[in-house]
Design an enzyme around this catalytic site. Structure first.
Site, short mmCIF file in Angstrom:
data_model
loop_
_atom_site.label_atom_id
_atom_site.label_comp_id
_atom_site.label_asym_id
_atom_site.label_seq_id
_atom_site.Cartn_x
_atom_site.Cartn_y
_atom_site.Cartn_z
N ASP A 129 -7.12 65.28 23.48
CA ASP A 129 -5.89 64.84 22.82
C ASP A 129 -6.03 64.77 21.31
O ASP A 129 -7.13 64.73 20.76
CB ASP A 129 -5.46 63.47 23.37
CG ASP A 129 -6.54 62.41 23.22
OD1 ASP A 129 -7.73 62.73 23.38
OD2 ASP A 129 -6.20 61.24 22.95
N GLU B 12 -7.90 60.10 25.23
CA GLU B 12 -9.02 59.25 24.78
C GLU B 12 -8.57 58.34 23.65
O GLU B 12 -9.05 57.21 23.52
CB GLU B 12 -10.20 60.11 24.34
CG GLU B 12 -11.47 59.32 24.04
CD GLU B 12 -11.52 58.70 22.65
OE1 GLU B 12 -12.10 57.60 22.51
OE2 GLU B 12 -10.98 59.31 21.70
#
Length: 390
Positions: free
Chosen positions: A79, A137
């Site tokens: 991400d 994350e």
């Protein structure tokens, strides 16, 4: 075998760089990595693998070796951050307000490079390598929990992961043999006062004044109330109140973070925060509400796995390039995997002052020395092979 691995890594270096630039150009936030997931799956399928979606926008794939053996998982986070990209490069983000300013674009590309290497030596592989492309994350509560629920570490003997790390010069690697990254906790303090006209402060309970005292008091906690042998950080990032120059507002808000390794230390800090807020507010006639959010557990490396990873890093970079680093107060949800199976996390250098790659993680001009990507591929491949045979 290691010579052959090095040749495969070298041959695939352009592939990894090309992928990294693609992911940098098209970043997606946690839980929204739809196109990123599609790209990962397409690349893995082109290698003859059979990937599956996991944790919503994540991907899990396995490479089963020609010989029976253990199972080792390798994790990469995929991400991006809600940040405007400011690098002057052709791979600058094309998604407004989205930027891979932490290096997850490199992590994703490196893991795909690893998949390519293991696919080429699959018949010689003594066991199974599981590839974990993890979403979210950067976004609490993190994507690791959902990956685990979807079977990420089921039957796994060891898990490893790496962060491409700008503070370390390219060609180096750091790790610990125990505590490595802290457990984060966020908090919000809402101070309730009584507003009024700025010309008549005696008719008010000024939450700005109360908040300012609380800020000063909180900064004393880690220095005065926490054991000097314990690692702890308390930082404030938000102090907001009012919007007009001559109106004293009704309330003020403080937001901050606490980073610790020991739960008892965290409890000591939050008890002190609440106690100080209560005392200062009571003295002024104000009240407060303290809201806490406890994040990931600390990243604590398994010593035996870390020793194998360190030796693997030395085989790739040379003995002097691998070092035991001091624990850092940044956080990582890789810790959830380590709660399930023995694991090791490492930092692989991608900083380079000569190339002006000096901007820190989460900075809009953050970038990486792409020559460090091959180091990441090779170190993780060699580490996984050594763990399979340990």
């Amino acid at each position: 075998m290691n010579k052959h691995i090095h040749e495969l890594v070298t041959d695939g270096s352009d592939y990894v760089v090309k992928l990294r630039r693609h992911f940098r150009a098209f970043p997606e936030l946690g839980g929204q990595e739809v196109e990123t997931q599609k790209k990962i799956i397409a690349e893995l399928m082109a290698m003859g693998l059979n990937p599956r979606s996991a944790a919503g926008t994540g991907v899990i794939a396995e490479i089963k070796g020609g010989r029976q053996g253990k199972t080792v998982a390798i994790r990469a986070d995929i991400d991006a951050l809600p940040l405007q990209d400011e690098i002057d490069q052709p791979y600058r983000s094309r998604n407004a307000g989205r930027c891979h300013a932490c290096g997850h674009d490199g992590h994703t590309a490196v893991l795909l490079g690893i998949a390519k290497v293991f696919s080429a030596i699959q018949e010689e592989l003594p066991g199974t390598v599981r590839l974990l492309f993890q979403p979210s994350e950067e976004k609490f509560p993190g994507g690791a929990i959902a990956m685990i629920a979807d079977g990420a570490v089921e039957g796994v003997d060891a898990v490893i992961g790496a962060h491409l790390w700008q503070p370390f010069e390219v060609g180096t690697m750091g790790l610990t043999y125990g505590p490595m990254m802290a457990s984060p906790a966020n908090f919000t303090i809402t101070i309730k006062g009584s507003g009024g006209h700025g010309s008549m402060p005696h008719q008010t309970i000024d939450p700005l004044y109360v908040g300012a005292q609380i800020v000063l008091a909180l900064k004393s906690i880690t220095g005065n109330l926490v054991n000097a042998n314990e690692l702890a950080v308390l930082s404030l990032g938000v102090f907001s109140a009012g919007d007009t120059f001559n109106i004293i507002p009704d309330s003020a808000t403080l937001k901050g973070t606490v980073r610790t390794f020991a739960q008892s230390t965290r409890e000591t800090i939050f008890a002190a925060i609440d106690r100080m807020c209560s005392g200062i507010c009571a003295a002024a006639g104000a009240t407060h509400i303290l809201d806490c959010y406890y994040g990931y557990p600390p990243v604590i490396n398994n010593p035996e796995v870390a020793k194998i990873v360190a030796k693997s890093g030395e085989a790739v970079l040379g003995k002097t390039a691998v070092f035991e680093m001091s624990p850092t107060m940044v956080a990582e949800d890789f810790s959830y995997y380590q709660q399930q199976v023995p694991g090791c996390f490492m930092f692989i250098g991608v900083g380079n002052t000569d190339k002006e790659i000096v901007y820190p993680h989460h900075h809009p001009k953050f970038d990486m020395d792409e020559s460090g990507f091959s180091h990441g591929v090779e170190i993780l491949v060699v580490s996984a092979l050594n763990l399979l045979q340990a």
